[in-house]
Structure formats: C-alpha cells, structure tokens
Design a protein around this motif. Structure first.
Motif, mmCIF file in Angstrom:
data_model
loop_
_atom_site.group_PDB
_atom_site.id
_atom_site.type_symbol
_atom_site.label_atom_id
_atom_site.label_comp_id
_atom_site.label_asym_id
_atom_site.label_seq_id
_atom_site.Cartn_x
_atom_site.Cartn_y
_atom_site.Cartn_z
ATOM 1 N N VAL A 88 0.852 -1.207 0.079
ATOM 2 C CA VAL A 88 -0.183 0.059 0.131
ATOM 3 C C VAL A 88 0.879 1.288 -0.014
ATOM 4 O O VAL A 88 0.623 2.206 -0.750
ATOM 5 N N GLN A 89 2.058 1.095 0.765
ATOM 6 C CA GLN A 89 2.796 2.378 0.703
ATOM 7 C C GLN A 89 3.590 2.601 -0.518
ATOM 8 O O GLN A 89 3.662 3.873 -0.942
ATOM 9 N N ALA A 90 3.854 1.540 -1.389
ATOM 10 C CA ALA A 90 4.371 1.901 -2.698
ATOM 11 C C ALA A 90 3.313 2.377 -3.585
ATOM 12 O O ALA A 90 3.656 3.302 -4.346
ATOM 13 N N VAL A 91 2.284 1.743 -3.421
ATOM 14 C CA VAL A 91 1.128 2.359 -4.326
ATOM 15 C C VAL A 91 0.927 3.820 -4.323
ATOM 16 O O VAL A 91 0.862 4.612 -4.930
ATOM 17 N N ALA A 92 0.812 4.196 -2.874
ATOM 18 C CA ALA A 92 0.707 5.696 -2.526
ATOM 19 C C ALA A 92 1.887 6.543 -3.038
ATOM 20 O O ALA A 92 1.558 7.773 -3.834
ATOM 21 N N LEU A 93 2.937 6.085 -2.990
ATOM 22 C CA LEU A 93 4.061 7.004 -3.432
ATOM 23 C C LEU A 93 3.931 6.903 -5.004
ATOM 24 O O LEU A 93 4.119 7.993 -5.497
ATOM 25 N N ALA A 94 3.755 5.804 -5.673
ATOM 26 C CA ALA A 94 3.414 5.880 -7.158
ATOM 27 C C ALA A 94 2.319 6.960 -7.711
ATOM 28 O O ALA A 94 2.472 7.647 -8.491
ATOM 29 N N ALA A 95 1.368 6.877 -6.722
ATOM 30 C CA ALA A 95 0.107 7.539 -7.297
ATOM 31 C C ALA A 95 0.673 9.222 -7.136
ATOM 32 O O ALA A 95 0.165 9.986 -8.158
ATOM 33 N N ALA A 161 18.535 2.224 -12.758
ATOM 34 C CA ALA A 161 19.589 2.823 -13.570
ATOM 35 C C ALA A 161 19.071 2.723 -15.089
ATOM 36 O O ALA A 161 19.125 3.788 -15.905
ATOM 37 N N LEU A 162 18.643 1.590 -15.568
ATOM 38 C CA LEU A 162 18.171 1.385 -17.034
ATOM 39 C C LEU A 162 16.864 2.078 -17.173
ATOM 40 O O LEU A 162 16.674 2.915 -18.340
ATOM 41 N N LEU A 163 15.870 2.224 -16.256
ATOM 42 C CA LEU A 163 14.663 2.494 -16.523
ATOM 43 C C LEU A 163 14.184 3.976 -16.106
ATOM 44 O O LEU A 163 13.048 4.555 -16.556
ATOM 45 N N ILE A 164 15.001 4.547 -15.301
ATOM 46 C CA ILE A 164 14.605 5.890 -14.842
ATOM 47 C C ILE A 164 14.629 6.950 -15.851
ATOM 48 O O ILE A 164 13.771 7.807 -15.617
ATOM 49 N N GLY A 165 15.309 6.751 -16.632
ATOM 50 C CA GLY A 165 15.313 7.684 -17.850
ATOM 51 C C GLY A 165 13.994 7.701 -18.782
ATOM 52 O O GLY A 165 13.360 8.500 -18.833
ATOM 53 N N PRO A 166 13.840 6.452 -19.231
ATOM 54 C CA PRO A 166 12.542 6.316 -20.182
ATOM 55 C C PRO A 166 11.362 6.321 -19.600
ATOM 56 O O PRO A 166 10.357 6.814 -20.043
ATOM 57 N N LEU A 167 11.447 5.724 -18.170
ATOM 58 C CA LEU A 167 9.853 5.745 -17.454
ATOM 59 C C LEU A 167 9.732 6.860 -16.529
ATOM 60 O O LEU A 167 8.613 7.216 -16.193
ATOM 61 N N GLY A 168 10.949 7.426 -15.579
ATOM 62 C CA GLY A 168 10.637 8.282 -14.599
ATOM 63 C C GLY A 168 10.260 7.414 -13.140
ATOM 64 O O GLY A 168 10.140 6.019 -13.282
ATOM 65 N N THR A 169 10.565 8.244 -12.317
ATOM 66 C CA THR A 169 10.449 7.369 -10.830
ATOM 67 C C THR A 169 9.054 7.015 -10.597
ATOM 68 O O THR A 169 9.036 5.992 -9.945
ATOM 69 N N GLY A 170 7.989 7.820 -11.267
ATOM 70 C CA GLY A 170 6.834 7.079 -10.817
ATOM 71 C C GLY A 170 6.391 5.607 -11.089
ATOM 72 O O GLY A 170 5.824 4.820 -10.270
ATOM 73 N N TRP A 171 6.734 5.013 -12.544
ATOM 74 C CA TRP A 171 6.644 3.894 -12.690
ATOM 75 C C TRP A 171 7.565 2.861 -12.166
ATOM 76 O O TRP A 171 7.159 1.752 -11.990
ATOM 77 N N LEU A 172 8.810 3.331 -11.760
ATOM 78 C CA LEU A 172 9.580 2.303 -10.953
ATOM 79 C C LEU A 172 8.846 2.213 -9.505
ATOM 80 O O LEU A 172 9.023 1.097 -9.079
ATOM 81 N N ASN A 176 7.407 -1.607 -7.889
ATOM 82 C CA ASN A 176 7.699 -2.226 -6.718
ATOM 83 C C ASN A 176 6.390 -2.587 -5.815
ATOM 84 O O ASN A 176 6.289 -3.813 -5.470
ATOM 85 N N ALA A 177 5.277 -1.769 -6.295
ATOM 86 C CA ALA A 177 3.938 -2.173 -5.599
ATOM 87 C C ALA A 177 3.692 -3.504 -6.382
ATOM 88 O O ALA A 177 3.140 -4.324 -5.607
ATOM 89 N N ILE A 178 3.968 -3.789 -7.593
ATOM 90 C CA ILE A 178 3.395 -5.271 -8.017
ATOM 91 C C ILE A 178 4.279 -6.400 -7.705
ATOM 92 O O ILE A 178 3.644 -7.328 -7.457
ATOM 93 N N SER A 179 5.593 -5.987 -7.243
ATOM 94 C CA SER A 179 6.379 -7.053 -6.949
ATOM 95 C C SER A 179 5.877 -7.708 -5.575
ATOM 96 O O SER A 179 6.508 -8.851 -5.224
ATOM 97 N N PHE A 180 5.048 -6.975 -4.875
ATOM 98 C CA PHE A 180 4.702 -7.608 -3.333
ATOM 99 C C PHE A 180 3.672 -8.757 -3.925
ATOM 100 O O PHE A 180 3.492 -9.681 -2.776
ATOM 101 N N VAL A 181 3.188 -8.957 -4.930
ATOM 102 C CA VAL A 181 2.440 -10.153 -5.106
ATOM 103 C C VAL A 181 3.443 -11.433 -5.145
ATOM 104 O O VAL A 181 2.761 -12.384 -4.567
ATOM 105 N N ALA A 182 4.578 -11.517 -5.246
ATOM 106 C CA ALA A 182 5.554 -12.499 -5.200
ATOM 107 C C ALA A 182 5.550 -13.015 -3.839
ATOM 108 O O ALA A 182 5.400 -14.233 -3.416
ATOM 109 N N ILE A 183 5.939 -12.147 -2.868
ATOM 110 C CA ILE A 183 6.136 -12.518 -1.471
ATOM 111 C C ILE A 183 4.790 -12.891 -0.735
ATOM 112 O O ILE A 183 4.770 -14.066 -0.010
#
Length: 423
Positions: A88-95, A161-172, A176-183
């Motif tokens: 939830v914290q990651a979702v808020a930061l992205a939003a 480092a690879l994606l911060i340029g083309p995507l920006g920090t919000g998508w990064l 992270n928010a999506i990755s919590f599905v794994a754990i």
C-alpha cells in the motif's frame, strides 16, 4: 555448493526465498529511485541523510517492541499483514508521483510510514525464516535469507538505472508495488504442516528487557553486539554518500545504481561464503569487518568510476559477511522463543542506527567533503575492529573476555550452545 544451499532441500524454503527475491528486487528499484528523486529536488547530501533517518528512526524506536510482538504471535500471519501494508505504501508513492503532486514533504511522510511498517515486518519475516528449516540448518537459512536480500540488490538498482530515464520514478514505484504479489503469494502457498514452528513467548512480562539481559550476560554476544552497533552506525552509510558522489565525482546520477549493483555482487558472495560455513565464529565476523573498512576507505578516494565499481565488490563482500555473521551467531546462541527479539535487537542496532549515522554522513559530505562522507565511516569500522581485538586479548581478567578471545582465535567450541545455556 550442496553445503551452501542445503536449506533449499525444503520446499517451503525454496518457495519463500523465490518470493522474497522477486519482491526485494522491486524494493531496491524503489529505494534507488527515491534517493535519486530527492537528489533531483534538493541537490543536498543532507536531504538524503534525513530521508535515511526517517526510514530507519521507527526501527530504532519500535524495533525491539516489534520483535517482542513477533515472538508472541504467528510470524507467517504477521508477515503477510506487514508485507501487504508495504505494498500500500508503494502504491501511494507511485500515485503521488504519477499525478505530479509529489514533493519532499510527501516523500518524507511516506518514508516514515515505510519505517514504521518495517519495524514490525523485519523481526516477523526474519524470525519466520527460522521456521522453514530444522534447527541444524537455521544458521544456513539465515545466511541464505541475507544472500537473497543482497542478491536482489544486484538487479534492483540496475533496473532503476536502466529505466529511470525512459520511465521516470513514478513507474519505478509502481514496479515495486506489483512485486509484492510474489512474497504474498509465496507466504500463502507454504505448506503449513511442514513448518518447524517455534514456541510462542508468553504475553506480558518484560520481553524486550529479557532480550537485552540475554545479550548482556552472554560472553559470546555482548562484545560482538557492541562492535556491530558502532560499525552499523557509521560504516554502512554509503547509500547517503553514493548519490551525490555519482553526480559530482563520477559524472552522472545513474552511476549510483551501477555502483550499488556491483557492490551487491560482492554482498551476495559474502552472504554465500558465510552460508557455506557449518558454524560461524567471531573471527570470521571480524575478518569481514576489516575487508569492509579497507575497501570503503579505498573506494572513497577512488576518483574514477571504473575503480569505484571494482572496489565496491570487496566492500559489499565484507559488509554482507559481517552482517550475516552477526545474525548467524545470534541464532546459534539464543533459545527458539527468543529469536524474534534477538533478531529485532540486531535490526535495531543495524537499521536503527541510520537515524544517527545518516544525517552525520550528510553533514560530513556537505561541509567536509564527499570523499570523507564515506571515508570517515571506514575509519570508524577499522578502529572498532582494533578495539575488539585489543579488548579480547585479555586487557581485563574476567572469564568472559577469555571466552571471547578463544572464539576470536577460531575455537568453534567457544560458541557452541550447551544444554545448560538452552533449557
């Protein structure tokens, strides 16, 4: 190899570590992106130091209590709740970032919230690792847990480092928010009938003070714990120094992610080397601290980025070996119903020290020099190693000092648990 990865014989351990690896890759993507975003907004090392302090201040204040709670409750269930809250914290930061409303105050507030959640997640999740395997493999499982955490740091910063340029920090942050599905998925799918559950501590009493008393009275834990606290406070603040060094010394902000990646390769090696040992001694812990200090001091004055990338490997190896050794030694020493508290106290000593060391490192970087923001911690680390060796060499006549000396010189029996110590 069979010895190093022996905990993976158990299906629950395999499932958990795969989920943890994938989730923590996302965590490091976010960590790297947040530091770069704060640097973009402020251009001050001190601001990154404050960010670090806010993230780990709750661990300092609440971490020991979180360990007591973990010892009294079902650790798997508690970890599922805390991991969900981190998502939830990651979702808020992205939003906030994707809508263009992000600012330094929001970053600081959400970072503090992250720290509060981690104060309870850390002892629950790490304590749960000891329930995945039988007692004989606990030290190995603890080491593989650290290896998984550090291994994820190889990929997370590189992805950032690879994606911060083309995507920006919000998508990064979204990654992270999506990755919590794994754990969360791995925790849900575990075979609970094959868990090696530890007895729960009784509620009430003085659980935190009991844990502190256990460390204070243990000749094999007290001195290493003090050294661990000092080195953790001042010798692990490279995440404060590296973002500014990347921009000002190495020429581009993305070098922060790549230096973290190469450092994490060393961290993975350090964790696996510790995991390969059937028994972890204080000598091994001190040796890794020396490697950390020497490599850190050399990296501070490396100048060229290619040399920094090379020196980051032994720095990561020594750092991870040092931390993993402390975690393994504590679990070798403490009884099962106290593992959450002791793990929490080591987390307080390590992560809870950042609110002190992080801002100090930021001030050193802004007012003394960027090189010294890394070098002073390396000097403190080496000094702490010398003090531990001097202390252990019998400057006092107490029996506990003699036991520490025996351990430091490599006697595995000095750290072996005895029936009288563990009723």
């Amino acid at each position: 190899m069979a010895t190093t990865f022996r905990s993976l014989r158990y299906r629950n351990a395999r499932l958990f570590f795969v989920g943890l690896l994938l989730s923590n890759i996302g965590t490091w993507v976010q960590f790297t992106a947040v530091a770069i975003l704060v640097d973009r907004l402020t251009g001050r090392t001190t601001a990154i130091g404050v960010l670090t302090a806010l993230q780990f201040l709750p661990m300092l204040l609440l971490g020991a209590y979180g360990g007591a709670v973990a010892d009294q409750r079902d650790r798997r269930t508690m970890a599922m709740w805390t991991q969900g809250a981190l998502a939830v914290q990651a979702v808020a930061l992205a939003a906030f970032d994707l809508t263009g409303t992000i600012n330094l105050g929001i970053i600081y507030a959400l970072t503090f919230a992250l720290g509060v959640i981690n104060a309870f997640d850390n002892p629950a999740r790490r304590g749960f690792v000891t329930e995945l395997v039988p007692d004989d493999d606990i030290a190995n499982a603890i080491s593989l847990n650290t290896a998984t955490m550090t291994g994820s740091r190889i990929f997370g910063p590189a992805v950032a480092a690879l994606l911060i340029g083309p995507l920006g920090t919000g998508w990064l942050f979204s990654i992270n928010a999506i990755s919590f599905v794994a754990i969360l998925g791995s925790l849900f799918l575990l075979d609970q009938s094959r868990l090696y559950r530890a007895p729960r501590a009784e509620r009430g009493g003085t659980p935190v003070r009991d844990g502190l008393r256990f460390i204070r009275r243990s000749p094999n834990l007290f001195v290493p714990f003090l050294a661990f606290t000092v080195i953790a406070t001042f010798g692990f603040n490279h995440n404060v120094a590296f973002p500014r060094m990347s921009r000002e010394i190495w020429g581009a902000e993305y070098w922060f992610g790549w230096v973290l990646t190469t450092m994490s390769i060393g961290s993975l090696l350090g964790s696996l080397l510790t995991a390969s040992r059937s028994f972890v001694t204080i000598r091994w812990m001190v040796t890794n601290a020396m490697v950390l200090g020497l490599a850190g001091f050399a990296l501070a004055w490396s100048g060229a980025v290619w040399l920094a990338l090379l020196l980051a490997v032994p720095m990561g190896l020594g750092g991870a070996g040092f931390v993993t050794s402390m975690n393994a030694i504590t679990q070798q020493e403490c009884p099962p119903d106290m593992r959450g508290r002791i793990l929490a106290l080591t987390a307080v000593a390590f992560l809870g020290s950042y609110p002190i060391g992080g801002p100090i490192t930021g001030l050193v970087g802004d007012y003394v020099g960027l090189e010294w923001s890394l070098a002073y911690g390396a000097l403190v680390t080496l000094t702490a190693v010398v003090v531990v060796v001097w202390w252990a060499l019998g400057r006092r006549e107490a029996e506990s000092r003699f036991e520490v000396l025996r351990t430091l010189l490599g006697s595995s029996t000095a750290l072996a648990p005895s029936p009288s110590e563990h009723p």
